[in-house]
Design a protein around this motif. Structure first.
Motif, PDB file in Angstrom:
ATOM      1  N   LEU A   1       1.113  22.575  -4.338  1.00 57.71           N
ATOM      2  CA  LEU A   1       0.352  23.787  -4.039  1.00 57.71           C
ATOM      3  C   LEU A   1       1.270  24.900  -3.543  1.00 57.71           C
ATOM      4  O   LEU A   1       1.069  26.072  -3.879  1.00 57.71           O
ATOM      5  N   GLY A   2       2.262  24.570  -2.749  1.00 59.41           N
ATOM      6  CA  GLY A   2       3.217  25.564  -2.274  1.00 59.41           C
ATOM      7  C   GLY A   2       4.012  26.188  -3.418  1.00 59.41           C
ATOM      8  O   GLY A   2       4.255  27.397  -3.429  1.00 59.41           O
ATOM      9  N   GLY A   3       4.396  25.364  -4.365  1.00 61.59           N
ATOM     10  CA  GLY A   3       5.116  25.882  -5.529  1.00 61.59           C
ATOM     11  C   GLY A   3       4.262  26.805  -6.362  1.00 61.59           C
ATOM     12  O   GLY A   3       4.718  27.858  -6.841  1.00 61.59           O
TER      13      GLY A   3
ATOM     14  N   ARG B   1       0.842  -1.194   0.000  1.00 65.65           N
ATOM     15  CA  ARG B   1       0.000   0.000   0.000  1.00 65.65           C
ATOM     16  C   ARG B   1       0.879   1.247   0.000  1.00 65.65           C
ATOM     17  O   ARG B   1       1.943   1.275   0.619  1.00 65.65           O
ATOM     18  N   ALA B   2       0.421   2.266  -0.679  1.00 65.17           N
ATOM     19  CA  ALA B   2       1.161   3.518  -0.728  1.00 65.17           C
ATOM     20  C   ALA B   2       0.981   4.271   0.593  1.00 65.17           C
ATOM     21  O   ALA B   2      -0.073   4.223   1.213  1.00 65.17           O
ATOM     22  N   ASP B   3       2.022   4.932   0.994  1.00 66.46           N
ATOM     23  CA  ASP B   3       1.983   5.718   2.218  1.00 66.46           C
ATOM     24  C   ASP B   3       1.230   7.015   1.941  1.00 66.46           C
ATOM     25  O   ASP B   3       1.584   7.755   1.022  1.00 66.46           O
TER      26      ASP B   3
ATOM     27  N   ALA C   1       0.345  13.232   0.475  1.00 71.33           N
ATOM     28  CA  ALA C   1       0.031  14.539   1.072  1.00 71.33           C
ATOM     29  C   ALA C   1       1.202  15.504   0.891  1.00 71.33           C
ATOM     30  O   ALA C   1       0.998  16.692   0.607  1.00 71.33           O
ATOM     31  N   LEU C   2       2.410  15.013   1.053  1.00 66.17           N
ATOM     32  CA  LEU C   2       3.587  15.863   0.871  1.00 66.17           C
ATOM     33  C   LEU C   2       3.700  16.330  -0.580  1.00 66.17           C
ATOM     34  O   LEU C   2       3.996  17.498  -0.842  1.00 66.17           O
TER      35      LEU C   2
END
Length: 54
Positions: free
Chosen positions: A32-34, A18-20, A25-26
């Motif tokens: 979005l921050g960029g 399973r993907a973390d 989220a990161l």
């Protein structure tokens, strides 16, 4: 025989790790921050340009 191949494919998909969720989220927050930083830089540049021109 075709059903056995489909079952093998399904078990292979289910057995994958399973993907973390934190990694996703990161990635979303960095994206979005960029976009925010780019928009802020363009806005400040536009405001400085208008201030110099006017």
């Amino acid at each position: 025989m075709h059903d056995a191949l489909i079952f093998d494919d399904l078990t292979r998909i289910v057995a994958q790790p399973r993907a973390d969720w934190r990694r996703h989220a990161l990635a979303i927050s960095m994206n979005l921050g960029g976009k925010f930083a780019t928009g802020l830089a363009v806005g400040v540049g536009f405001a400085i340009g208008l201030a110099l021109a006017g």
